[in-house]
Design a protein around this motif. Structure first.
Motif, PDB file in Angstrom:
ATOM      1  N   ILE A  21      39.819 -15.150  11.214  1.00 31.62           N
ATOM      2  CA  ILE A  21      40.519 -15.997  10.241  1.00 31.62           C
ATOM      3  C   ILE A  21      40.734 -17.368  10.860  1.00 31.62           C
ATOM      4  N   THR A  22      39.960 -18.343  10.384  1.00 35.13           N
ATOM      5  CA  THR A  22      40.054 -19.696  10.934  1.00 35.13           C
ATOM      6  C   THR A  22      40.236 -20.770   9.860  1.00 35.13           C
ATOM      7  N   ASP A  23      39.986 -20.433   8.611  1.00 40.79           N
ATOM      8  CA  ASP A  23      40.089 -21.421   7.539  1.00 40.79           C
ATOM      9  C   ASP A  23      41.541 -21.765   7.248  1.00 40.79           C
ATOM     10  N   GLU A  24      41.740 -23.015   6.850  1.00 41.63           N
ATOM     11  CA  GLU A  24      43.076 -23.471   6.469  1.00 41.63           C
ATOM     12  C   GLU A  24      43.018 -24.105   5.084  1.00 41.63           C
ATOM     13  N   VAL A  25      43.950 -23.706   4.238  1.00 42.33           N
ATOM     14  CA  VAL A  25      44.077 -24.302   2.912  1.00 42.33           C
ATOM     15  C   VAL A  25      45.064 -25.457   3.024  1.00 42.33           C
ATOM     16  N   ARG A  26      44.668 -26.614   2.495  1.00 39.16           N
ATOM     17  CA  ARG A  26      45.531 -27.803   2.519  1.00 39.16           C
ATOM     18  C   ARG A  26      45.611 -28.389   1.112  1.00 39.16           C
ATOM     19  N   MET A  27      46.716 -29.061   0.837  1.00 39.04           N
ATOM     20  CA  MET A  27      46.834 -29.779  -0.422  1.00 39.04           C
ATOM     21  C   MET A  27      46.306 -31.198  -0.218  1.00 39.04           C
ATOM     22  N   THR A  28      45.394 -31.610  -1.082  1.00 42.55           N
ATOM     23  CA  THR A  28      44.820 -32.951  -1.001  1.00 42.55           C
ATOM     24  C   THR A  28      45.742 -33.961  -1.689  1.00 42.55           C
ATOM     25  N   GLU A  29      45.413 -35.230  -1.536  1.00 42.38           N
ATOM     26  CA  GLU A  29      46.206 -36.289  -2.166  1.00 42.38           C
ATOM     27  C   GLU A  29      46.226 -36.165  -3.684  1.00 42.38           C
ATOM     28  N   ASP A  30      45.147 -35.601  -4.269  1.00 39.62           N
ATOM     29  CA  ASP A  30      45.122 -35.422  -5.724  1.00 39.62           C
ATOM     30  C   ASP A  30      45.635 -34.037  -6.137  1.00 39.62           C
ATOM     31  N   LYS A  31      46.416 -33.405  -5.229  1.00 39.33           N
ATOM     32  CA  LYS A  31      47.167 -32.167  -5.499  1.00 39.33           C
ATOM     33  C   LYS A  31      46.286 -30.946  -5.736  1.00 39.33           C
ATOM     34  N   LYS A  32      45.098 -30.929  -5.146  1.00 38.66           N
ATOM     35  CA  LYS A  32      44.239 -29.746  -5.178  1.00 38.66           C
ATOM     36  C   LYS A  32      44.427 -28.997  -3.866  1.00 38.66           C
ATOM     37  N   PHE A  33      44.258 -27.691  -3.915  1.00 40.49           N
ATOM     38  CA  PHE A  33      44.406 -26.851  -2.721  1.00 40.49           C
ATOM     39  C   PHE A  33      43.016 -26.408  -2.294  1.00 40.49           C
ATOM     40  N   VAL A  34      42.566 -26.947  -1.160  1.00 41.15           N
ATOM     41  CA  VAL A  34      41.187 -26.740  -0.724  1.00 41.15           C
ATOM     42  C   VAL A  34      41.142 -26.189   0.697  1.00 41.15           C
ATOM     43  N   ILE A  35      40.035 -25.500   1.005  1.00 44.00           N
ATOM     44  CA  ILE A  35      39.749 -25.096   2.378  1.00 44.00           C
ATOM     45  C   ILE A  35      39.356 -26.368   3.128  1.00 44.00           C
ATOM     46  N   SER A  36      40.016 -26.635   4.235  1.00 45.99           N
ATOM     47  CA  SER A  36      39.739 -27.853   5.014  1.00 45.99           C
ATOM     48  C   SER A  36      38.256 -27.996   5.298  1.00 45.99           C
ATOM     49  N   GLY A  37      37.758 -29.197   5.079  1.00 47.93           N
ATOM     50  CA  GLY A  37      36.370 -29.495   5.388  1.00 47.93           C
ATOM     51  C   GLY A  37      35.372 -29.001   4.363  1.00 47.93           C
ATOM     52  N   THR A  38      35.848 -28.480   3.234  1.00 48.41           N
ATOM     53  CA  THR A  38      34.939 -27.984   2.195  1.00 48.41           C
ATOM     54  C   THR A  38      35.389 -28.524   0.841  1.00 48.41           C
ATOM     55  N   GLU A  39      34.640 -28.190  -0.168  1.00 45.30           N
ATOM     56  CA  GLU A  39      35.005 -28.527  -1.548  1.00 45.30           C
ATOM     57  C   GLU A  39      35.635 -27.327  -2.253  1.00 45.30           C
ATOM     58  N   LYS A  40      35.728 -26.188  -1.563  1.00 49.58           N
ATOM     59  CA  LYS A  40      36.262 -24.967  -2.186  1.00 49.58           C
ATOM     60  C   LYS A  40      37.751 -25.146  -2.455  1.00 49.58           C
ATOM     61  N   SER A  41      38.126 -25.062  -3.726  1.00 46.76           N
ATOM     62  CA  SER A  41      39.529 -25.221  -4.088  1.00 46.76           C
ATOM     63  C   SER A  41      40.069 -23.943  -4.725  1.00 46.76           C
ATOM     64  N   TYR A  42      41.378 -23.832  -4.692  1.00 50.44           N
ATOM     65  CA  TYR A  42      42.052 -22.640  -5.213  1.00 50.44           C
ATOM     66  C   TYR A  42      43.114 -23.016  -6.236  1.00 50.44           C
ATOM     67  N   HIS A  43      43.276 -22.141  -7.199  1.00 53.80           N
ATOM     68  CA  HIS A  43      44.420 -22.167  -8.106  1.00 53.80           C
ATOM     69  C   HIS A  43      45.352 -21.046  -7.647  1.00 53.80           C
ATOM     70  N   ALA A  44      46.603 -21.117  -8.030  1.00 50.97           N
ATOM     71  CA  ALA A  44      47.580 -20.120  -7.585  1.00 50.97           C
ATOM     72  C   ALA A  44      47.148 -18.698  -7.936  1.00 50.97           C
ATOM     73  N   GLU A  45      46.518 -18.517  -9.074  1.00 50.13           N
ATOM     74  CA  GLU A  45      46.111 -17.157  -9.479  1.00 50.13           C
ATOM     75  C   GLU A  45      44.976 -16.605  -8.621  1.00 50.13           C
ATOM     76  N   ASP A  46      44.375 -17.438  -7.772  1.00 49.56           N
ATOM     77  CA  ASP A  46      43.282 -17.010  -6.899  1.00 49.56           C
ATOM     78  C   ASP A  46      43.768 -16.421  -5.577  1.00 49.56           C
ATOM     79  N   LEU A  47      45.051 -16.603  -5.246  1.00 45.47           N
ATOM     80  CA  LEU A  47      45.560 -16.248  -3.917  1.00 45.47           C
ATOM     81  C   LEU A  47      46.796 -15.365  -3.987  1.00 45.47           C
ATOM     82  N   LYS A  48      46.999 -14.638  -2.880  1.00 43.99           N
ATOM     83  CA  LYS A  48      48.276 -13.956  -2.663  1.00 43.99           C
ATOM     84  C   LYS A  48      48.627 -14.095  -1.189  1.00 43.99           C
TER      85      LYS A  48
END
Length: 112
Positions: A21-48
């Protein structure tokens, strides 16, 4: 039975790295939650949240950090790291609202 020793943030991150487990989810300036260094974004319903670790500074409240271990709907795991209390890494209410909307299912396998 004696209590487990408290681990530091870096020790917990190393144990997670050992589990792949090395990936980190961060909130971008435009309020998207993405895996650092990628374009993969998440919505709240995608995670627990599957584990929460809290770390407190010995003498400085600015050192209070939380690491949230999250799992997506496909079983991929990542970390969300934030200073908690008055000194969050993120401005505005979006980060807190996102975290509060995630279901929690604590897993013992990550109890280090």
């Amino acid at each position: 039975m004696s209590p487990k020793p408290m681990l530091t943030l870096s020790q917990v991150m190393e144990k997670l790295r050992e589990k792949g487990i090395t990936d980190e989810v961060r909130m971008t300036e435009d309020k998207k939650f993405v895996i650092s260094g990628t374009e993969k974004s998440y919505h709240a319903e995608d995670l627990k949240i599957i584990r929460v670790y809290r770390f407190e500074g010995a003498s400085d409240p600015d050192d209070n950090i939380a690491l949230y271990l999250v799992e997506d709907v496909y079983g991929n795991k990542a970390m969300i790291i934030d200073s908690y209390g008055a000194n969050s890494n993120y401005t505005g209410p979006e980060f807190d609202q996102f975290l509060k909307s995630l279901p929690t299912e604590e897993r013992e396998e990550f109890d280090f």
